[in-house]
Design a protein around this motif. Structure first.
Motif, PDB file in Angstrom:
ATOM      1  N   GLY A   1       7.011  -8.951   3.550  1.00 31.26           N
ATOM      2  CA  GLY A   1       5.615  -8.563   3.489  1.00 31.26           C
ATOM      3  C   GLY A   1       4.999  -8.407   4.866  1.00 31.26           C
ATOM      4  O   GLY A   1       5.447  -9.014   5.838  1.00 31.26           O
ATOM      5  N   SER A   2       3.949  -7.595   4.945  1.00 30.40           N
ATOM      6  CA  SER A   2       3.266  -7.362   6.214  1.00 30.40           C
ATOM      7  C   SER A   2       2.372  -8.525   6.611  1.00 30.40           C
ATOM      8  O   SER A   2       2.050  -8.690   7.772  1.00 30.40           O
ATOM      9  CB  SER A   2       2.405  -6.101   6.111  1.00 30.40           C
ATOM     10  N   PHE A   3       1.934  -9.292   5.642  1.00 33.54           N
ATOM     11  CA  PHE A   3       0.946 -10.334   5.903  1.00 33.54           C
ATOM     12  C   PHE A   3       1.544 -11.715   5.676  1.00 33.54           C
ATOM     13  O   PHE A   3       2.514 -11.876   4.953  1.00 33.54           O
ATOM     14  CB  PHE A   3      -0.279 -10.135   5.001  1.00 33.54           C
ATOM     15  N   TYR A   4       0.945 -12.697   6.294  1.00 33.95           N
ATOM     16  CA  TYR A   4       1.380 -14.083   6.158  1.00 33.95           C
ATOM     17  C   TYR A   4       1.403 -14.473   4.691  1.00 33.95           C
ATOM     18  O   TYR A   4       0.504 -14.087   3.960  1.00 33.95           O
ATOM     19  CB  TYR A   4       0.426 -14.998   6.938  1.00 33.95           C
TER      20      TYR A   4
ATOM     21  N   GLN B   1       0.813  -1.186   0.000  1.00 32.33           N
ATOM     22  CA  GLN B   1       0.000   0.000   0.000  1.00 32.33           C
ATOM     23  C   GLN B   1       0.859   1.252   0.000  1.00 32.33           C
ATOM     24  O   GLN B   1       0.635   2.162  -0.771  1.00 32.33           O
ATOM     25  CB  GLN B   1      -0.878   0.007   1.241  1.00 32.33           C
ATOM     26  N   ASP B   2       1.807   1.292   0.922  1.00 33.76           N
ATOM     27  CA  ASP B   2       2.626   2.496   1.034  1.00 33.76           C
ATOM     28  C   ASP B   2       3.375   2.793  -0.255  1.00 33.76           C
ATOM     29  O   ASP B   2       3.543   3.950  -0.626  1.00 33.76           O
ATOM     30  CB  ASP B   2       3.632   2.362   2.179  1.00 33.76           C
ATOM     31  N   GLN B   3       3.822   1.759  -0.950  1.00 31.32           N
ATOM     32  CA  GLN B   3       4.548   1.979  -2.199  1.00 31.32           C
ATOM     33  C   GLN B   3       3.642   2.595  -3.255  1.00 31.32           C
ATOM     34  O   GLN B   3       4.047   3.514  -3.965  1.00 31.32           O
ATOM     35  CB  GLN B   3       5.128   0.666  -2.704  1.00 31.32           C
ATOM     36  N   TRP B   4       2.433   2.101  -3.387  1.00 34.79           N
ATOM     37  CA  TRP B   4       1.508   2.639  -4.398  1.00 34.79           C
ATOM     38  C   TRP B   4       1.156   4.086  -4.084  1.00 34.79           C
ATOM     39  O   TRP B   4       1.088   4.932  -4.968  1.00 34.79           O
ATOM     40  CB  TRP B   4       0.232   1.814  -4.469  1.00 34.79           C
ATOM     41  N   GLN B   5       0.941   4.378  -2.801  1.00 37.37           N
ATOM     42  CA  GLN B   5       0.601   5.742  -2.416  1.00 37.37           C
ATOM     43  C   GLN B   5       1.743   6.701  -2.720  1.00 37.37           C
ATOM     44  O   GLN B   5       1.506   7.818  -3.172  1.00 37.37           O
ATOM     45  CB  GLN B   5       0.241   5.795  -0.922  1.00 37.37           C
TER      46      GLN B   5
END
Length: 106
Positions: free
Chosen positions: A35-38, A1-5
């Motif tokens: 990654g932030s998620f599993y 997300q942060d990269q796209w923003q």
């Protein structure tokens, strides 16, 4: 997300694209960091990019040593944005990718 923003924000602030045009332009992201998620994978030196960036750009990235995964068209990034102009006018934009977001105002 942060990269796209960040990509969208730089297009808006430094390249003069409006809210929607910055979202509609080709998106990409790095998978170098965990990654932030599993399952919290990291793939050093790898990135994902939309094909609309162009074959020449993809070839140049590969020539510079990046491992590039070309995603399906219109599949990278989930973004929305809203802006209040100094005169009070509200502007909004939403990505058309994967039909998951809408820009609605009242």
């Amino acid at each position: 997300q942060d990269q796209w923003q960040l990509v969208w924000f730089l297009r808006f602030v430094h390249h003069g694209l409006d809210l929607q045009a910055g979202m509609d332009a080709a998106l990409f992201h790095s998978v170098h960091f965990q990654g932030s998620f599993y399952p919290r994978e990291c793939k050093p030196g790898e990135m994902m990019i939309e094909p609309s960036v162009g074959e020449d750009t993809i070839a140049e990235l590969r020539a510079r040593g990046h491992e590039v995964t070309v995603a399906e068209p219109w599949s990278v990034g989930r973004l929305t944005a809203a802006l209040r102009e100094p005169d009070g006018l509200l502007r909004a934009a939403a990505t058309p990718r994967l039909m998951q977001a809408y820009a609605v105002g009242r």
